[in-house]
Design an enzyme around this catalytic site. Structure first.
Site, PDB file in Angstrom:
ATOM      1  N   ASP A  19      -1.586   6.846   6.272  1.00 48.59           N
ATOM      2  CA  ASP A  19      -2.784   6.125   5.549  1.00 48.59           C
ATOM      3  C   ASP A  19      -2.967   5.116   6.966  1.00 48.59           C
ATOM      4  OD1 ASP A  19      -4.484   4.275   4.627  1.00 48.59           O
ATOM      5  OD2 ASP A  19      -2.930   3.862   2.854  1.00 48.59           O
TER       6      ASP A  19
ATOM      7  N   TRP B 267       0.844  -1.277  -0.129  1.00 41.92           N
ATOM      8  CA  TRP B 267      -0.140  -0.078   0.168  1.00 41.92           C
ATOM      9  C   TRP B 267       0.794   1.292   0.148  1.00 41.92           C
ATOM     10  CZ3 TRP B 267      -4.355  -0.509  -2.147  1.00 41.92           C
ATOM     11  CH2 TRP B 267      -5.185  -1.723  -2.212  1.00 41.92           C
TER      12      TRP B 267
ATOM     13  N   LYS C 226     -13.032  -1.142   6.578  1.00 36.62           N
ATOM     14  CA  LYS C 226     -12.453  -2.194   7.379  1.00 36.62           C
ATOM     15  C   LYS C 226     -13.166  -1.790   8.797  1.00 36.62           C
ATOM     16  CE  LYS C 226      -8.743  -1.758   4.432  1.00 36.62           C
ATOM     17  NZ  LYS C 226      -8.845  -2.997   3.472  1.00 36.62           N
TER      18      LYS C 226
HETATM   19  N1  PMP Z   1      -4.469   1.712   1.988  1.00 38.33           N
HETATM   20  C1  PMP Z   1      -4.725   0.392   2.541  1.00 38.33           C
HETATM   21  C2  PMP Z   1      -3.528   0.246   3.884  1.00 38.33           C
HETATM   22  C3  PMP Z   1      -5.472  -0.369   2.320  1.00 38.33           C
HETATM   23  O1  PMP Z   1      -5.671  -1.442   2.977  1.00 38.33           O
HETATM   24  C4  PMP Z   1      -6.312   0.013   1.252  1.00 38.33           C
HETATM   25  C5  PMP Z   1      -7.451  -0.986   0.658  1.00 38.33           C
HETATM   26  N2  PMP Z   1      -7.289  -2.353   1.187  1.00 38.33           N
HETATM   27  C6  PMP Z   1      -6.329   1.041   0.449  1.00 38.33           C
HETATM   28  C7  PMP Z   1      -5.120   2.012   0.783  1.00 38.33           C
HETATM   29  C8  PMP Z   1      -6.891   1.405  -0.868  1.00 38.33           C
HETATM   30  O2  PMP Z   1      -8.380   1.592  -0.314  1.00 38.33           O
HETATM   31  P1  PMP Z   1      -9.540   1.750  -1.303  1.00 38.33           P
HETATM   32  O3  PMP Z   1      -9.678   0.356  -2.128  1.00 38.33           O
HETATM   33  O4  PMP Z   1     -10.611   2.145  -0.970  1.00 38.33           O
HETATM   34  O5  PMP Z   1      -9.185   2.755  -2.419  1.00 38.33           O
END
Ligand code: PMP
Length: 360
Positions: A172, A102, A196
């Site tokens: 994040d 991520w 989550k």
């Molecule tokens: N950052 C993290 C740590 C994540 O776990 C996720 C999604 N699993 C995201 C960003 C991206 O989120 P989204 O798919 O809602 O854009």
């Protein structure tokens, strides 16, 4: 409906009490004769829902007045772009720490806007640990330093925010927001997707110190412009109203659980049981450095990889679902966000022991 224990990384399990309330209110929100989905976003009913959600979030995280709280569409990925657009403020670089999948996504998006300086990377360890703070090289003039508080796929988590002096700190927190108390004043900006610990996919929450905004990159689209969104109470366009409503139910539920200190105790207990089961066996093993193991996502492998398929199939038959590791790493991953009851972890641990006895 027969409920299973859902270990999905997100969209993830919701508390039964929240689903029950949503079901009841689907038949009519208060005396409106309409479900929450049908309420006009400009009407006083939805505005009261959104204001209550913001107030509860502020209360739970003790968000000071000089921070704006925004509920925005586009998930955390939208914020991968919105953060650089709003916070770069003409500086030469933005610093990013890479701790896995991520962080790498956030970095790739930031590179669309300027020079990203990598302050540290866990790549050498295959992202199984977080590089010690002493080894980081943070550009002191960087617009901000961005890190991923919890890597949902790799399973490493910061247990305290990194010390970065005067550089604005951006986190994040998609996969660990509201799982523990956080001192918001240490941050310039916190963001996270909702699927989550805050309900439904598609929504992101942003908490940003107000003195840092108002200098957005000139090409910033209105829906990503923090000051515009703040002035219009996150309603530059029609907001994802049902996701905001569900976030509100999740926040109320969290308050009923006793708030963040209480939920942290609960989360530590669950994670401790899970890692004890992994470490105490010769069949299962965690690739992650014990010092930085995530309380939310526990990836693990079976010593004999060929048994993983049977493990997942039998777990599913036992009502323990979505335990597959991410497609990029394989193996098994148990995600145990706030809504996972301790009995769910107990059921998984007892299944793991039983499987090891039979097949290990
Ligand atoms: N950052 C993290 C740590 C994540 O776990 C996720 C999604 N699993 C995201 C960003 C991206 O989120 P989204 O798919 O809602 O854009």
């Amino acid at each position: 409906m027969t409920r299973v224990y859902n270990f999905s990384p997100g969209p993830a399990a919701l508390p039964n009490a929240v689903l029950e309330k949503a079901r009841e209110e689907l038949e009519g929100w208060r005396a409106t004769g309409m479900s929450p989905m049908e309420l006009s976003h400009r009407g006083k009913e939805f505005i009261s829902i959104a204001e209550k959600a913001e107030a509860d979030l502020r209360e739970l995280l003790a968000v000071p007045k000089h921070y704006k709280v925004l509920f925005l569409a586009g998930g955390a990925s939208g914020q991968f772009a919105a953060v650089p657009m709003n916070l770069w403020r003409g500086r030469r670089t933005a610093s990013y720490v890479s701790t896995g999948y991520w962080s790498e996504k956030a970095i790739a998006e930031a590179r669309l806007f300027g020079e990203v300086q990598i302050a540290a990377s866990g790549k050498e360890s295959n992202f199984t640990t977080i590089p010690p703070r002493a080894t980081w090289r943070v550009d002191p003039d960087a617009a901000y330093l961005h890190y991923t508080a919890n890597e949902t796929i790799g399973g490493v988590e910061f247990h305290a925010p990194p010390e970065v002096g005067d550089v604005p700190l951006v986190a994040d927190m998609s996969s660990n927001i509201l799982s523990r108390p956080v001192d918001v004043t240490q941050y310039a900006l916190i963001y996270g997707s909702a699927q989550k610990n805050l309900g439904l996919a598609g929504l992101a929450v942003v908490i940003v110190r107000e003195d840092l905004i108002g200098h957005a990159w000139p090409g910033t689209p209105s829906i990503f412009d923090y000051p515009q969104q703040a002035d219009e109470r996150s309603m530059v366009n029609t907001p994802p109203t049902y996701a905001v409503y569900m976030a509100g139910l999740m926040l109320e539920w969290l308050k009923e659980q006793g708030g963040l200190k209480a939920i942290e105790v609960h989360n530590i207990r669950k994670a401790t049981k899970l890692y004890a089961a992994i470490d105490g066996s010769s069949l299962y093993s965690s690739p992650v450095d014990p010092a930085v193991r995530s309380r939310m996502n526990a990836p693990f492998h079976l010593a004999d990889h060929t048994l993983e398929k049977a493990f997942l199939e039998e777990a599913k038959e036992a009502g323990l679902v979505t335990l597959e590791g991410h497609r990029s790493v394989g193996g098994v991953r148990a995600s145990v966000y706030n809504a996972m009851p301790e009995e769910g972890v107990d059921a998984l641990v007892s299944f793991m022991r039983d499987f090891e006895k039979r097949r290990g």
